[in-house]
Design an enzyme around this catalytic site. Structure first.
Site, PDB file in Angstrom:
ATOM      1  N   ASN A   1      36.740 -75.611 -33.195  1.00 60.83           N
ATOM      2  CA  ASN A   1      35.962 -76.580 -33.251  1.00 60.83           C
ATOM      3  C   ASN A   1      35.686 -77.554 -34.531  1.00 60.83           C
ATOM      4  OD1 ASN A   1      33.530 -78.026 -33.020  1.00 60.83           O
ATOM      5  ND2 ASN A   1      32.163 -76.688 -33.001  1.00 60.83           N
TER       6      ASN A   1
ATOM      7  N   LYS B   1      34.646 -80.789 -34.782  1.00 67.55           N
ATOM      8  CA  LYS B   1      33.550 -81.089 -35.570  1.00 67.55           C
ATOM      9  C   LYS B   1      33.646 -82.135 -35.796  1.00 67.55           C
ATOM     10  CE  LYS B   1      30.542 -77.021 -36.275  1.00 67.55           C
ATOM     11  NZ  LYS B   1      30.210 -75.976 -37.361  1.00 67.55           N
TER      12      LYS B   1
ATOM     13  N   HIS C   1      26.216 -76.542 -28.668  1.00 72.03           N
ATOM     14  CA  HIS C   1      26.244 -76.237 -29.945  1.00 72.03           C
ATOM     15  C   HIS C   1      24.855 -76.944 -30.452  1.00 72.03           C
ATOM     16  CE1 HIS C   1      27.817 -76.147 -33.801  1.00 72.03           C
ATOM     17  NE2 HIS C   1      28.972 -74.969 -32.949  1.00 72.03           N
TER      18      HIS C   1
ATOM     19  N   GLU D   1      23.936 -77.609 -33.211  1.00 75.11           N
ATOM     20  CA  GLU D   1      24.370 -78.936 -34.078  1.00 75.11           C
ATOM     21  C   GLU D   1      23.821 -79.524 -33.153  1.00 75.11           C
ATOM     22  OE1 GLU D   1      28.563 -78.824 -35.856  1.00 75.11           O
ATOM     23  OE2 GLU D   1      28.159 -77.299 -36.757  1.00 75.11           O
TER      24      GLU D   1
ATOM     25  N   GLU E   1      26.978 -67.534 -31.606  1.00 74.83           N
ATOM     26  CA  GLU E   1      26.947 -68.396 -33.223  1.00 74.83           C
ATOM     27  C   GLU E   1      26.141 -68.696 -33.187  1.00 74.83           C
ATOM     28  OE1 GLU E   1      30.687 -71.554 -33.096  1.00 74.83           O
ATOM     29  OE2 GLU E   1      28.906 -71.912 -32.863  1.00 74.83           O
TER      30      GLU E   1
ATOM     31  N   GLY F   1      28.855 -72.144 -40.573  1.00 78.98           N
ATOM     32  CA  GLY F   1      29.221 -72.924 -41.840  1.00 78.98           C
ATOM     33  C   GLY F   1      28.483 -72.006 -43.527  1.00 78.98           C
TER      34      GLY F   1
ATOM     35  N   SER G   1      31.318 -68.946 -39.971  1.00 80.74           N
ATOM     36  CA  SER G   1      31.339 -68.230 -40.816  1.00 80.74           C
ATOM     37  C   SER G   1      32.965 -66.917 -40.233  1.00 80.74           C
ATOM     38  CB  SER G   1      31.317 -67.619 -41.607  1.00 80.74           C
ATOM     39  OG  SER G   1      30.053 -68.488 -42.149  1.00 80.74           O
TER      40      SER G   1
ATOM     41  N   GLY H   1      35.530 -74.158 -40.061  1.00 83.88           N
ATOM     42  CA  GLY H   1      35.839 -74.844 -40.812  1.00 83.88           C
ATOM     43  C   GLY H   1      37.271 -74.084 -40.874  1.00 83.88           C
TER      44      GLY H   1
HETATM   45  P1  13P Z   1      32.737 -72.253 -38.918  1.00 79.89           P
HETATM   46  O1  13P Z   1      33.318 -71.778 -38.671  1.00 79.89           O
HETATM   47  O2  13P Z   1      32.257 -72.824 -40.072  1.00 79.89           O
HETATM   48  O3  13P Z   1      30.493 -71.434 -39.778  1.00 79.89           O
HETATM   49  O4  13P Z   1      31.548 -72.981 -38.190  1.00 79.89           O
HETATM   50  C1  13P Z   1      31.182 -72.375 -36.656  1.00 79.89           C
HETATM   51  C2  13P Z   1      31.021 -72.655 -35.940  1.00 79.89           C
HETATM   52  O5  13P Z   1      30.169 -73.446 -35.707  1.00 79.89           O
HETATM   53  C3  13P Z   1      32.012 -73.063 -35.161  1.00 79.89           C
HETATM   54  O6  13P Z   1      31.331 -74.070 -33.726  1.00 79.89           O
END
Ligand code: 13P
Length: 273
Positions: free
Chosen positions: A12, A14, A98, A100, A173, A179, A219, A241
């Site tokens: 992802n 983002k 998600h 977010e 998640e 993150g 992560s 990330g």
């Molecule tokens: P990270 O791998 O950066 O923690 O993000 C996870 C995520 O939100 C994937 O959708």
């Protein structure tokens, strides 16, 4: 018994990478893992990059997912992107719910349910995200939050379509792990995954529970992927990330149980190693 579900590693992106940066990343990724079929690989670019990325991957095994989708079919919804637009841009999958989107854009459980229903009606495969916040975990509400989010994501029409054979993927998640570098331990993740699978068993069927892939996200890195993916109910990863660098994303794919690189024979034909 090792599970029979095929692992999926999804990235992802983002709100990162321009179209050109995305194309460069995907070119490198494709040359490394784009021919193998031992692990399903998915990339999730921004809306504006989807079409070109999907075009570049036309002959690749790598799949393309959007990061969100409108809950409406079409019409006067300024700024929204419809399922048909995603399909005709070359997407096969769509990430929905998600944290977010839930947190920053106030997406409700019901709205996510409408999006999942619309995705299935349009033959897009939804990757449905669920997960608790740190406060909810501290209050021991993880399971009730997951149950509430799953109930919202599975209105009756979704249940019917999944029972009729349409595929979905769920991504667990935990918000506190996204993150932050604070990855869930394999045991914590496994517990939640087992709860999600139990929910599918109770609310859909044992067959659906056994065949549905549940990804872990939060992560995930090359050095913690193998431990997570070794868990009975963890069938892959949704990576943020570390999906932005082809070397790190490929390292996670290569750490997946059963990963088999494709090799080219002397005659030039590709086959699994
Ligand atoms: P990270 O791998 O950066 O923690 O993000 C996870 C995520 O939100 C994937 O959708």
């Amino acid at each position: 018994m090792a599970n029979a579900r095929k692992y999926m590693i999804a990235g992802n992106w983002k709100m990162n990478l321009t179209v050109d940066e995305g194309l460069r990343l995907v070119e490198r990724l494709d040359s490394k893992v784009g021919r193998q079929t031992s692990v399903d690989v998915v990339v999730g670019p921004s809306f504006v990059a989807l079409h070109e990325i999907a075009n570049l991957l036309k002959w690749s095994k790598i799949r393309v997912a959007a990061q969100n989708m409108s809950e409406f079919e079409s019409g006067a919804y300024t700024g929204d992107v419809s399922p048909r637009m995603l399909l005709t841009s070359g997407c096969s999958d769509v990430i929905l719910g998600h944290s977010e989107r839930r947190g920053h854009f106030s997406e409700s459980d019901e709205s996510i349910g409408r999006k999942v229903a619309l995705a299935l009606a349009n033959k897009l495969m939804p990757i449905i995200c669920v997960g608790e916040t740190a406060d909810e975990r501290d209050r021991s509400e993880t399971e009730s939050v997951l149950a509430r989010q799953l109930k919202g994501a599975f209105p009756d029409s979704v249940k019917e379509n999944v029972k009729a054979g349409q595929e979905i993927v769920i991504a667990y998640e935990p918000v506190w792990a996204i993150g932050t570098g604070k990855v869930a331990t394999p045991e914590i993740a496994q517990n939640s995954h087992s709860f999600v699978r139990g929910w599918l068993r109770e609310n859909l069927s044992a067959t659906i529970a056994d065949s549905t892939r549940i990804l872990y996200g939060g992560s995930v890195k090359p050095d913690n992927a193998a431990g997570l993916l070794a868990q009975e109910d963890i069938d892959g990863a949704l990576v943020g990330g570390c999906s932005l660098k082809s070397s790190e994303f490929s390292a996670i794919i290569e750490a997946t149980p059963g990963y088999t690189p494709e090799v080219v024979t002397e005659s030039g034909a590709a086959k699994s190693a």
